[in-house]
Design an enzyme around this catalytic site. Structure first.
Site, PDB file in Angstrom:
ATOM      1  N   LYS A  90      37.949  36.123  38.776  1.00 56.26           N
ATOM      2  CA  LYS A  90      38.273  37.398  38.126  1.00 56.26           C
ATOM      3  C   LYS A  90      38.344  37.292  36.606  1.00 56.26           C
ATOM      4  O   LYS A  90      38.080  38.254  35.895  1.00 56.26           O
ATOM      5  CB  LYS A  90      39.624  37.919  38.659  1.00 56.26           C
ATOM      6  CG  LYS A  90      39.656  38.120  40.173  1.00 56.26           C
ATOM      7  CD  LYS A  90      38.621  39.124  40.650  1.00 56.26           C
ATOM      8  CE  LYS A  90      38.740  39.360  42.144  1.00 56.26           C
ATOM      9  NZ  LYS A  90      37.723  40.321  42.640  1.00 56.26           N
ATOM     10  N   LYS A 118      34.069  40.084  32.801  1.00 58.12           N
ATOM     11  CA  LYS A 118      33.512  39.083  33.726  1.00 58.12           C
ATOM     12  C   LYS A 118      32.104  38.680  33.315  1.00 58.12           C
ATOM     13  O   LYS A 118      31.621  37.618  33.716  1.00 58.12           O
ATOM     14  CB  LYS A 118      33.501  39.635  35.156  1.00 58.12           C
ATOM     15  CG  LYS A 118      34.851  39.975  35.727  1.00 58.12           C
ATOM     16  CD  LYS A 118      34.715  40.409  37.182  1.00 58.12           C
ATOM     17  CE  LYS A 118      36.033  40.919  37.761  1.00 58.12           C
ATOM     18  NZ  LYS A 118      36.377  42.266  37.283  1.00 58.12           N
ATOM     19  N   GLU A 174      28.345  44.275  42.409  1.00 56.37           N
ATOM     20  CA  GLU A 174      27.540  45.479  42.560  1.00 56.37           C
ATOM     21  C   GLU A 174      28.117  46.600  41.697  1.00 56.37           C
ATOM     22  O   GLU A 174      27.500  47.661  41.569  1.00 56.37           O
ATOM     23  CB  GLU A 174      27.492  45.916  44.024  1.00 56.37           C
ATOM     24  CG  GLU A 174      26.674  44.993  44.911  1.00 56.37           C
ATOM     25  CD  GLU A 174      26.608  45.464  46.349  1.00 56.37           C
ATOM     26  OE1 GLU A 174      25.538  45.343  46.954  1.00 56.37           O
ATOM     27  OE2 GLU A 174      27.637  45.953  46.865  1.00 56.37           O
TER      28      GLU A 174
END
Length: 229
Positions: free
Chosen positions: A25, A85, A177
């Site tokens: 994360k 990220k 995604e």
């Protein structure tokens, strides 16, 4: 916790890797993947299996701040939670699937296989056999109207192997995604090249305060997901 440690190749190593990897994360923006491991990443992308060796994919590997910013542009608005990220990771891969498989591409695959020595015993006959088998599956999916989904399925097969492969190198990863795929297509001209973006995977090394690293893995029970006969 520290990043995954590459495991000694024992009988249980691949299972241990699957159990140890997790979705990162937060990345340590100061840690970079070595060039030797970047080459291993390139190899993992290329050497994934695919149905009939069709390889209906393309990858964008971003390792510079400028390259990562181009990918991160797809996190604007609703996907802003994924921006760090990408920009804090060492490298990022955009996975794209081929939108059409035409005769010219099938012949190109044959030529590469031929050059790699796949047909040495009887080049003409073996080329024809391989072309016939591959064309049969491609035509079958064209007739069914799901060739696009088939190409995407092969690309996801690559992603699965890739995630396990980088984990075996001690590299953390985050599949996403949650990005604007149309924006990625536009940024890199993917549609014009015959591809569409599917997934972004960030790569690097977890930050010391990555909360997900300390959490136990959770999966459905074995008896619920496996039927043995």
């Amino acid at each position: 916790m520290t990043a995954l440690t590459p495991l000694v190749r024992t009988g249980d190593a691949i299972v241990d890797t699957a159990k140890a990897r997790y979705t990162t994360k937060f990345y340590d923006a100061d840690k970079r993947i070595s060039e030797s491991d970047v080459q291993a990443i390139r190899d993992l992308l290329r050497f994934s299996p695919s149905s009939t060796n069709a390889q209906p994919w393309h990858f964008i590997l971003a390792g510079t701040p400028e390259g990562k910013e181009r990918v991160a542009g797809a996190t604007a608005g609703a996907y802003s939670f994924n921006r760090n990220k990408i920009v804090d990771a060492s490298h990022v891969v955009v996975f794209a699937a081929r939108t059409a498989i035409e005769e010219e591409y099938l012949q190109h695959i044959l030529d590469v296989e031929d050059a790699d020595g796949r047909f040495v015993t009887d080049p003409q006959a073996l080329r024809e056999q391989m072309h016939g088998a591959r064309s049969m599956f491609v035509d079958m999916h064209k007739e069914a109207g799901d060739l696009d989904a088939w190409s995407q399925a092969q690309t996801y097969l690559n992603i699965g192997q890739f995630m396990l492969g980088v984990a075996s190198l001690g590299i953390d990863a985050t599949p996403m995604e949650g990005v604007d795929l149309d924006a990625l297509d536009a940024e890199f001209g993917l549609r014009e090249k015959g591809f569409r973006a599917l997934v972004v995977v960030s790569l690097g090394y977890r930050a010391a305060d990555d909360f997900n690293a300390a959490l136990p893995k959770s999966r459905l029970p074995e008896a619920e997901v496996i039927t043995e006969i």
